[in-house]
Structure formats: structure tokens, C-alpha cells
Design an enzyme around this catalytic site. Structure first.
Site, PDB file in Angstrom:
ATOM      1  CB  SER A 223      -0.942   0.006   1.207  1.00  0.00           C
ATOM      2  OG  SER A 223      -0.203   0.028   2.418  1.00  0.00           O
TER       3      SER A 223
ATOM      4  CB  SER B  65       8.241   0.746   3.365  1.00  0.00           C
ATOM      5  OG  SER B  65       7.960  -0.366   4.186  1.00  0.00           O
TER       6      SER B  65
ATOM      7  CG  HIS C 127      12.878  -2.612   2.188  1.00  0.00           C
ATOM      8  ND1 HIS C 127      12.100  -1.651   2.781  1.00  0.00           N
ATOM      9  CD2 HIS C 127      12.025  -3.496   1.623  1.00  0.00           C
ATOM     10  CE1 HIS C 127      10.828  -1.940   2.587  1.00  0.00           C
ATOM     11  NE2 HIS C 127      10.753  -3.055   1.889  1.00  0.00           N
TER      12      HIS C 127
ATOM     13  NE  ARG D 272      16.640   0.427   5.184  1.00  0.00           N
ATOM     14  CZ  ARG D 272      17.174  -0.712   5.495  1.00  0.00           C
ATOM     15  NH1 ARG D 272      18.356  -0.772   6.037  1.00  0.00           N
ATOM     16  NH2 ARG D 272      16.529  -1.819   5.295  1.00  0.00           N
TER      17      ARG D 272
ATOM     18  CD  GLU E 289      20.116  -6.312   8.732  1.00  0.00           C
ATOM     19  OE1 GLU E 289      20.657  -7.407   9.010  1.00  0.00           O
ATOM     20  OE2 GLU E 289      20.107  -5.835   7.581  1.00  0.00           O
TER      21      GLU E 289
END
Length: 188
Positions: free
Chosen positions: A13, A16, A49, A53, A61
Site C-alpha cells: 500500500s 514503507s 529496502h 535507504r 537489524e
């Protein structure tokens, strides 16, 4: 003053991307990545990802002891992506479920309540750490309350826990956004 934001919505959606855009002009960011490498496809998602960034952001992590990581980082802004991955990882690593066949999951109410309390306490620890450091945090989470009820006990347990954690985070958040097809709708 500390600030808590929840960004929720369905898969793909734009949660992120929207969350990262909120912080795009900030370099003082701790990015908490809760995903676990389970297969090649997940490895590729994690890699994409990372590439998207800001290179100046610090990455942590993991999905346990995050309050300590927040305090130690000293960063002003925190992005935790994602709550539902974290809940799933905590369920799968819990001592109560370690050796149980997911199709044969049989926890009584007290066992479920204890496990949920353990998981919720980790989110409470994160929020307390944020409030004690005067940081701002954005939680990214999948909205799980709009789909079908799973036919499997483990799926129902996950949906219940993720839904309750989302409700908890929303209740303590200053702002909540619901993502629909890449469009943020501010609901709190």
C-alpha cells in the site's frame, strides 16, 4: 518532546515509502529492520529496502531488545519497519511454540495471554525508550483486520496478536496514517 507515528495499511500500500519520505531530509535516523532472511525472495526484498535507504541512516537489524538499541544509538528519528514482521518473528521464536507443529497449535487462554503479554512488553519497552530519549519514532505495520479469518490456528494467533499490537501502538501514537493505494489518509 517524543513523538510516535503509526503508518498502517495493506501489503504493497506504500507504507514503507511514505514512512521513509517523512524522514527523507533527515540524516539522524535509526532504521530498525525486523525482517528475517527466510529464503531467496526475502533476501532480495531486504536488499532492495537497503538500497532505497539514505546511506547516512544507521541500521539495526533485529526484533528483540530494541529499547537498548534505541538508547545506545542516540538518534533523533527512528523508523521501525515492520511491526507485523516483528510480531511474527516473536511468535516463531517463543519458547511456547518452538517445537509445536503449526497445524497442531493448541494453546489455552492463559498460555496465549502470557505469550501476548511478552510480545506487548517488547513494544512497551520501545515506546518507553523513545519517550526517555525524546526521539521520534515511526512504526510501519500491516493492517490485518480487513482480511479473512485464517483456517489455521497459527494464522489466527498471528492475526489476533498483530491486531492487538496495532491497536496498542495506535492508542499511544500522536499521529496515525492509513495507506490506501499509495495515498496516506491521516486518521489520528
Amino acid at each position: 518532546m517524543a513523538k510516535i507515528i503509526l503508518v498502517t495499511g495493506g501489503q504493497r500500500s506504500g507504507k514503507s515509502s511514505f514512512s521513509e519520505k517523512l524522514l527523507e531530509r533527515r540524516d539522524d535516523v535509526l532504521y530498525i529492520a525486523t525482517a528475517v532472511r527466510t529464503d531467496r525472495e526475502m533476501e532480495e526484498r531486504i536488499k532492495r529496502h537497503r538500497q532505497m535507504r539514505n546511506s547516512k541512516w544507521e541500521t539495526l537489524e533485529g526484533f528483540k531488545n530494541l529499547g537498548v538499541g534505541i538508547k545506545e544509538s542516540g538518534r533523533k528519528f527512528i523508523l521501525l519497519d515492520c511491526v507485523t514482521n516483528m510480531v511474527s518473528n516473536l511468535i516463531f521464536t517463543s519458547e511456547d511454540l518452538k517445537d509445536i507443529d503449526p497445524d497442531e497449535l493448541k494453546l489455552d487462554k492463559d498460555e496465549k495471554d502470557r505469550l501476548y503479554s511478552e510480545i506487548k512488553s517488547l513494544f512497551e519497552e520501545i515506546i518507553e525508550a523513545v519517550r526517555n530519549t525524546e526521539s521520534e519514532i515511526i512504526f510501519v505495520s500491516n493492517e490485518v483486520g480487513m482480511g479473512l479469518v485464517s483456517e489455521y490456528p497459527l494464522g489466527r494467533l498471528f492475526t489476533d496478536f498483530a491486531g492487538f499490537i496495532n491497536q496498542y501502538i495506535a492508542s499511544v501514537s500522536d499521529e496515525v496514517y492509513f495507506m490506501v493505494s499509495g495515498i496516506p489518509v491521516k486518521i489520528k
